[in-house]
Design a protein around this motif. Sequence first.
Motif, PDB file in Angstrom:
ATOM      1  N   ASP A 301       0.855  -1.187   0.000  1.00 41.70           N
ATOM      2  CA  ASP A 301       0.000   0.000   0.000  1.00 41.70           C
ATOM      3  C   ASP A 301       0.892   1.238   0.000  1.00 41.70           C
ATOM      4  OD1 ASP A 301      -1.797   2.021   0.354  1.00 41.70           O
ATOM      5  OD2 ASP A 301      -2.607   1.306   2.259  1.00 41.70           O
ATOM      6  N   PRO A 302       1.102   1.875  -1.159  1.00 38.41           N
ATOM      7  CA  PRO A 302       2.003   3.036  -1.213  1.00 38.41           C
ATOM      8  C   PRO A 302       1.481   4.231  -0.441  1.00 38.41           C
ATOM      9  CG  PRO A 302       0.815   2.812  -3.282  1.00 38.41           C
ATOM     10  CD  PRO A 302       0.484   1.595  -2.468  1.00 38.41           C
ATOM     11  N   TYR A 303       0.189   4.217  -0.117  1.00 38.94           N
ATOM     12  CA  TYR A 303      -0.409   5.342   0.601  1.00 38.94           C
ATOM     13  C   TYR A 303      -0.250   5.184   2.112  1.00 38.94           C
ATOM     14  CZ  TYR A 303      -2.311   4.997  -4.035  1.00 38.94           C
ATOM     15  OH  TYR A 303      -2.421   4.840  -5.392  1.00 38.94           O
ATOM     16  N   ASN A 304       0.411   4.090   2.522  1.00 36.80           N
ATOM     17  CA  ASN A 304       0.675   3.848   3.934  1.00 36.80           C
ATOM     18  C   ASN A 304       2.178   3.827   4.193  1.00 36.80           C
ATOM     19  OD1 ASN A 304      -0.221   3.362   6.573  1.00 36.80           O
ATOM     20  ND2 ASN A 304       0.098   1.158   6.367  1.00 36.80           N
ATOM     21  N   ALA A 305       2.928   4.526   3.331  1.00 36.61           N
ATOM     22  CA  ALA A 305       4.386   4.456   3.372  1.00 36.61           C
ATOM     23  C   ALA A 305       4.971   5.027   4.655  1.00 36.61           C
ATOM     24  CB  ALA A 305       4.981   5.181   2.166  1.00 36.61           C
ATOM     25  N   VAL A 306       4.288   5.991   5.292  1.00 31.47           N
ATOM     26  CA  VAL A 306       4.811   6.580   6.528  1.00 31.47           C
ATOM     27  C   VAL A 306       4.909   5.520   7.610  1.00 31.47           C
ATOM     28  CG1 VAL A 306       4.363   8.267   8.338  1.00 31.47           C
ATOM     29  CG2 VAL A 306       3.951   8.870   5.952  1.00 31.47           C
ATOM     30  N   LYS A 307       3.916   4.624   7.652  1.00 33.74           N
ATOM     31  CA  LYS A 307       3.933   3.548   8.638  1.00 33.74           C
ATOM     32  C   LYS A 307       4.746   2.370   8.105  1.00 33.74           C
ATOM     33  CE  LYS A 307       0.814   1.047  11.738  1.00 33.74           C
ATOM     34  NZ  LYS A 307      -0.602   0.792  12.094  1.00 33.74           N
ATOM     35  N   PHE A 308       4.284   1.747   7.048  1.00 33.00           N
ATOM     36  CA  PHE A 308       4.986   0.663   6.359  1.00 33.00           C
ATOM     37  C   PHE A 308       4.115   0.252   5.184  1.00 33.00           C
ATOM     38  CE2 PHE A 308       6.540  -3.994   6.551  1.00 33.00           C
ATOM     39  CZ  PHE A 308       7.506  -3.724   5.602  1.00 33.00           C
ATOM     40  N   GLU A 309       4.719   0.144   3.992  1.00 33.01           N
ATOM     41  CA  GLU A 309       3.927  -0.160   2.801  1.00 33.01           C
ATOM     42  C   GLU A 309       3.282  -1.537   2.856  1.00 33.01           C
ATOM     43  OE1 GLU A 309       7.196   0.593   2.653  1.00 33.01           O
ATOM     44  OE2 GLU A 309       7.603   2.159   1.163  1.00 33.01           O
ATOM     45  N   CYS A 310       3.937  -2.485   3.526  1.00 33.64           N
ATOM     46  CA  CYS A 310       3.475  -3.870   3.497  1.00 33.64           C
ATOM     47  C   CYS A 310       2.423  -4.131   4.571  1.00 33.64           C
ATOM     48  CB  CYS A 310       4.646  -4.821   3.690  1.00 33.64           C
ATOM     49  SG  CYS A 310       5.891  -4.712   2.379  1.00 33.64           S
ATOM     50  N   THR A 311       1.348  -4.795   4.174  1.00 29.29           N
ATOM     51  CA  THR A 311       0.267  -5.153   5.086  1.00 29.29           C
ATOM     52  C   THR A 311      -0.140  -6.593   4.817  1.00 29.29           C
ATOM     53  OG1 THR A 311      -0.572  -2.879   5.075  1.00 29.29           O
ATOM     54  CG2 THR A 311      -2.083  -4.599   5.836  1.00 29.29           C
ATOM     55  N   CYS A 312      -0.279  -7.381   5.880  1.00 28.43           N
ATOM     56  CA  CYS A 312      -0.730  -8.758   5.703  1.00 28.43           C
ATOM     57  C   CYS A 312      -2.172  -8.767   5.207  1.00 28.43           C
ATOM     58  CB  CYS A 312      -0.632  -9.531   7.016  1.00 28.43           C
ATOM     59  SG  CYS A 312       1.059  -9.953   7.498  1.00 28.43           S
ATOM     60  N   LEU A 313      -2.481  -9.717   4.357  1.00 25.16           N
ATOM     61  CA  LEU A 313      -3.859  -9.891   3.915  1.00 25.16           C
ATOM     62  C   LEU A 313      -4.728 -10.287   5.104  1.00 25.16           C
ATOM     63  CD1 LEU A 313      -3.218 -11.864   0.595  1.00 25.16           C
ATOM     64  CD2 LEU A 313      -3.981  -9.491   0.791  1.00 25.16           C
ATOM     65  N   PRO A 314      -6.031 -10.019   5.061  1.00 26.48           N
ATOM     66  CA  PRO A 314      -6.920 -10.391   6.164  1.00 26.48           C
ATOM     67  C   PRO A 314      -6.783 -11.875   6.509  1.00 26.48           C
ATOM     68  CG  PRO A 314      -8.078  -9.009   4.606  1.00 26.48           C
ATOM     69  CD  PRO A 314      -6.756  -9.316   3.984  1.00 26.48           C
ATOM     70  N   GLY A 315      -6.645 -12.167   7.809  1.00 26.60           N
ATOM     71  CA  GLY A 315      -6.495 -13.539   8.266  1.00 26.60           C
ATOM     72  C   GLY A 315      -5.061 -14.020   8.315  1.00 26.60           C
ATOM     73  N   PHE A 316      -4.098 -13.137   7.989  1.00 30.13           N
ATOM     74  CA  PHE A 316      -2.685 -13.510   7.975  1.00 30.13           C
ATOM     75  C   PHE A 316      -1.902 -12.614   8.933  1.00 30.13           C
ATOM     76  CE2 PHE A 316      -4.353 -15.103   4.047  1.00 30.13           C
ATOM     77  CZ  PHE A 316      -3.621 -16.247   3.755  1.00 30.13           C
ATOM     78  N   GLU A 317      -0.717 -13.076   9.319  1.00 26.45           N
ATOM     79  CA  GLU A 317       0.178 -12.300  10.160  1.00 26.45           C
ATOM     80  C   GLU A 317       1.602 -12.470   9.653  1.00 26.45           C
ATOM     81  OE1 GLU A 317      -0.386 -13.848  14.048  1.00 26.45           O
ATOM     82  OE2 GLU A 317       0.836 -15.639  13.725  1.00 26.45           O
ATOM     83  N   PRO A 318       2.522 -11.559  10.009  1.00 27.68           N
ATOM     84  CA  PRO A 318       3.892 -11.648   9.491  1.00 27.68           C
ATOM     85  C   PRO A 318       4.539 -12.996   9.795  1.00 27.68           C
ATOM     86  CG  PRO A 318       3.541  -9.524  10.533  1.00 27.68           C
ATOM     87  CD  PRO A 318       2.327 -10.346  10.837  1.00 27.68           C
ATOM     88  N   LYS A 319       5.176 -13.563   8.798  1.00 26.39           N
ATOM     89  CA  LYS A 319       5.881 -14.834   8.976  1.00 26.39           C
ATOM     90  C   LYS A 319       7.152 -14.632   9.788  1.00 26.39           C
ATOM     91  CE  LYS A 319       7.585 -18.801   6.320  1.00 26.39           C
ATOM     92  NZ  LYS A 319       7.783 -19.357   4.954  1.00 26.39           N
TER      93      LYS A 319
END
Length: 598
Positions: A301-319
């Motif tokens: 999500d380039p519009y969330n770059a201040v926080k972090f561009e990458c977001t897990c899909l719903p139902g997922f968490e960082p590996k």
Amino acid sequence: MKPAKGLLGTVLLLSLVFRICISFDTITLNQPIKDGGDNLVSNQKAFALGFFSPGNSNLRYVGIWYNEITEQTVVWVANRDNPLNDTSGVLSINGQGNLVLHKQNQTFPIWSTNVSVSISSSNNSKAQLLDSGNLVLVQQDNQRVIWQSFDYPTNTLLPFMKLGLEKRTGLNRYLTSWKSKDDPGTGNASFRIDPTGFPQLFLYMGRTQMWRAGPWNGLRLSGVPEMTKNFIFNVSFVNDQDEIFIMYGITDNRIFSRMVVDESGIVERSTWHGSKWVEFWSDPKETCDNYLKCGPNSYCDPYNAVKFECTCLPGFEPKLPRDWYLRDGSGGCMRKPGVSTCNSGKGFVKLARVKVPDTSVARANMSLSLKECEKECLRNCSCMAYTSANVSMGSGGFRNSVQGWARAHPGHELHPPLSMGGIGCLTWHRDLVDTRSYSNEGQDLYIRVDAVVLGFFSPDNSSNRYLGIWHVKVTQQTVVWVANRNDPINDSSGVLSINQYGNLVLHDSSNRLLWSTNVSVQDTLLPKMKLGLNRKIGLDRFLTSWKSQDDPGIGDCLYKMNPSGSPQFILYKGLTMYWRLGPWPWLSTNHSHEILIL
């Protein structure tokens, strides 16, 4: 004798003037072109073919360029990897009927069309430059095109030029960049169709996938939201038993437009306007365009770059949580532990306005509607997501381009597009990779999830970690319960487990107990959740606000039942009564046990 010599000189001079002043569009056995001023010019003077030296180079090449544009813009090069080092080049039809480039007084070809020509037609071939920019080799006795430059593009895609694969012959038409502005040799960047799974277009640097333009969805390439319908272009995509290709037509032949892959690895669509090329779109242009920027089962999500561009899909968490919170999303995401998507709580979350995941592993069924696609995905527990294969419900763009394509490809037939039979269905049964979001355009993707998720989260702009419950069928994360609301974790080390006494407990990396199963007041009342007092055990269920949007700790506002007199609900700010709902006429009252509202 002197008058005869004068007459001969005059004839030779007139012949030279005639050759210079009369433009022609055809090379025949007896009419070659030579370096030093000879050019082919198409009938309507749109394109020219001749010898040129690019940039600061002194080497000589045979190329095609726009004839009426002041800035020489080369769109095709014959001998791109075999330049001439002087001006002795000749382009002619040889005795076998092929178009060949050679040096004067030499027969060894530097470049050739190298096609088989029937003996009866070998002395009857001609090469003609068309107003589409296509150079065709034609057998004059039957007017059959036996070779064309549109089948062998260099770095430029012109209107009515195919980009794709002929399945029967193996002919693959794709763009490759120049090596540099001074060298049109085969460069490192290429733009081509990948026919694996559901066909899509990729930009490569060497063999490395750099950017995925995505599949054709009936309106545009999924990864090029700028390809909106307009008055200039008609874009068509064909995938049938014979070939896979994309082609764009142009509604006004007075407009010059091109798509170019440059040596830096950029694909650009531009149009000549005034005295310069004006960009319509170019890719890749931002971080989220990079292939696999965020790893499997996540989206960029380039519009969330201040926080972090990458977001897990719903139902997922960082590996890899540590890498993830250090802003390295390449490890991607995994299903949250204990989540089942094949029980009664299964469903789908719509992820709106995205580039759909890599379709090389997708399954396509063009006969299904979107609703049928959902049912098909639900029937298979391995199905992770689905979307529409065609969002346009039509192929008008293709029909509008047929006439123009036929003019650019004389002697060839255009195969009709595959009948869609509905909007089509794409399903994924493996990891979802290379998904990104857009602000306006894009496509809806439906992710398979459990109905409700328990997991770790960070609220809004906070970096603290909490254990909570939220709806996954709501695209905006809506937390309804928080375990450690007053004891956040400052890293990703939280562990939720059951201890030896059968209690659910939450610890951090230092094994500090942050929360365990007991009665916890929250800020949200869900369906079938009690709000009120159990007189027998003294359990009082009431709501308390968060401290702020970033802090789910117990705030100042409290909403609870006052059992005095006729029971009623009151909103408090601290110890002060702020608002009174009043008694509820259908209040459930059991004088021996509870006063509550359901």
